[in-house]
Design a protein around this motif. Structure first.
Motif, short mmCIF file in Angstrom:
data_model
loop_
_atom_site.label_atom_id
_atom_site.label_comp_id
_atom_site.label_asym_id
_atom_site.label_seq_id
_atom_site.Cartn_x
_atom_site.Cartn_y
_atom_site.Cartn_z
N UNK A 28 10.20 4.15 5.76
CA UNK A 28 9.08 4.07 4.75
C UNK A 28 8.64 2.70 4.96
N UNK A 29 8.47 2.05 6.10
CA UNK A 29 7.96 0.70 6.48
C UNK A 29 6.49 1.06 6.96
N UNK A 30 5.63 -0.12 6.45
CA UNK A 30 4.41 -0.44 7.01
C UNK A 30 4.52 -0.71 8.36
N UNK A 31 5.47 -1.81 8.79
CA UNK A 31 5.60 -2.18 10.16
C UNK A 31 7.03 -2.25 10.37
N UNK A 32 7.44 -2.01 11.83
CA UNK A 32 8.79 -1.96 12.37
C UNK A 32 8.84 -2.72 13.62
N UNK A 33 9.27 -4.03 13.45
CA UNK A 33 9.17 -4.83 14.79
C UNK A 33 7.58 -5.07 15.29
N UNK A 34 7.63 -4.37 16.67
CA UNK A 34 6.35 -4.25 17.11
C UNK A 34 5.39 -3.26 16.86
N UNK A 35 5.79 -2.23 15.80
CA UNK A 35 4.99 -1.02 15.51
C UNK A 35 4.47 -1.45 14.08
N UNK A 36 3.38 -0.71 13.97
CA UNK A 36 2.61 -0.78 12.62
C UNK A 36 2.29 0.69 12.45
N UNK A 37 2.12 0.96 10.94
CA UNK A 37 1.61 2.55 10.70
C UNK A 37 0.39 2.29 10.78
N UNK A 38 -0.33 3.41 11.57
CA UNK A 38 -1.83 3.63 11.68
C UNK A 38 -2.37 4.74 10.92
N UNK A 39 -1.46 5.54 10.34
CA UNK A 39 -1.92 6.75 9.91
C UNK A 39 -0.90 7.28 8.76
N UNK A 40 -1.25 7.55 7.71
CA UNK A 40 -0.55 8.05 6.48
C UNK A 40 -0.14 6.81 5.66
N UNK A 41 -0.12 7.04 4.33
CA UNK A 41 0.21 6.02 3.46
C UNK A 41 1.86 5.99 3.52
N UNK A 42 2.27 4.76 3.34
CA UNK A 42 3.90 4.84 3.29
C UNK A 42 4.28 5.65 2.08
N UNK A 43 5.20 6.60 2.38
CA UNK A 43 5.70 7.60 1.62
C UNK A 43 5.97 7.11 0.02
N UNK A 44 5.43 7.65 -0.87
CA UNK A 44 5.55 7.43 -2.34
C UNK A 44 7.12 7.31 -2.94
N UNK A 45 7.45 6.75 -3.98
CA UNK A 45 8.71 7.14 -4.58
C UNK A 45 9.22 8.23 -4.53
N UNK A 46 8.48 9.15 -4.91
CA UNK A 46 8.87 10.64 -5.17
C UNK A 46 9.44 11.20 -3.64
#
Length: 257
Positions: A28-46
């Motif tokens: 559920x991270x926007x960023x992980x070490x050297x990686x970043x989320x480029x597509x798709x929102x971070x999954x919601x609480x549901x």
């Protein structure tokens, strides 16, 4: 009752079968070490609500401690045997019910049976240390039989070890411009699909995370594996309905036994 599969990006899916929600490799991270989320929102609480969560192997983009910490107290968590020794932070997640498993194990939650199957992948926590844990796949058996492959290469006994399935969630790419040993690219995933012969398939593990600063480096490796899998699967396994989902999108499988 239909079985519903939702893809939230990378290897994170929710399989809802027989009123049991199964979450795979929560990330559920926007960023992980050297990686970043480029597509798709971070999954919601549901998306984080689950009766059971499955971890396929110990790499940080599959066993992500901050994401696991977001799960509700009492959630059952299956991890490869040896994971708490290799990743001591797991021991601090006392609110979760952690069970270590190996291929051949079976775990029942409500009316759903989880079968643990092998994967061909380096399952160690990186950087390389002395502790080893197996990489795993899982088959969720309720109204349908849904195979979550985790990370795996193609191996000769795949169809035999996985068994008959109705749906397959197959990795078709990665998070960098090169795939090493023990991975499925779009072509190998299409060959796996031909062996497994499910009714439905969903490509996963692509098009979500990408190394920071590498946006212009071999971008087709990020964007195209899903489309390439659809194209190759139509040739290798034309009888299988392939659903290339957008982030947060779902597909339903009607099951009549």
């Amino acid at each position: 009752m239909p079985v519903e599969i939702t893809w939230w990006g990378h290897a994170t899916c929710v399989v809802e079968d027989t009123n049991i929600r199964v979450l795979t490799d929560p990330l559920f991270a926007r960023r992980l070490a050297h990686l970043r989320r480029r597509r798709g929102a971070v999954p919601p609480a549901e998306a984080r609500r689950a009766d059971l969560a499955l971890v396929s192997h110990l790499h940080a983009d599959h066993l992500h401690l901050p994401s696991l910490a977001c799960l509700a107290p009492g959630t059952r968590l299956l991890v490869p045997r040896g994971a708490p020794r290799a990743v001591p932070g797991l021991r601090r997640l006392r609110q979760l019910r952690v069970t270590e498993v190996v291929p051949g194990d079976e775990v029942r939650v409500g009316e759903v049976l989880i079968r643990v199957v092998p994967a061909l992948h380096d399952g160690r926590r990186l950087p390389v240390g002395p502790r080893r844990s197996p990489a795993l796949g899982y088959v969720v058996e309720g109204e349908a039989r849904t195979y979550f492959a985790g990370d795996t290469g193609l191996f000769d006994e795949m169809a035999e070890r996985v068994g008959p399935v109705d749906a397959a969630l197959l990795p078709v790419g990665g998070w960098g411009p090169y795939l090493g040993e023990g991975h499925l690219d779009a072509g190998r995933a299409a060959r796996a699909l031909a062996r497994l012969a499910p009714r439905l398939a969903v490509p996963v593990h692509y098009g979500t995370y990408w190394p920071i600063g590498m946006d212009a480096v071999r971008p087709h490796e990020f964007h195209t594996p899903g489309d390439e899998f659809v194209r190759l699967a139509a040739v290798a396994a034309p009888q299988v309905a392939v659903h290339k989902l957008a982030h947060g999108e779902s597909v339903r499988l009607e099951v009549a036994r």
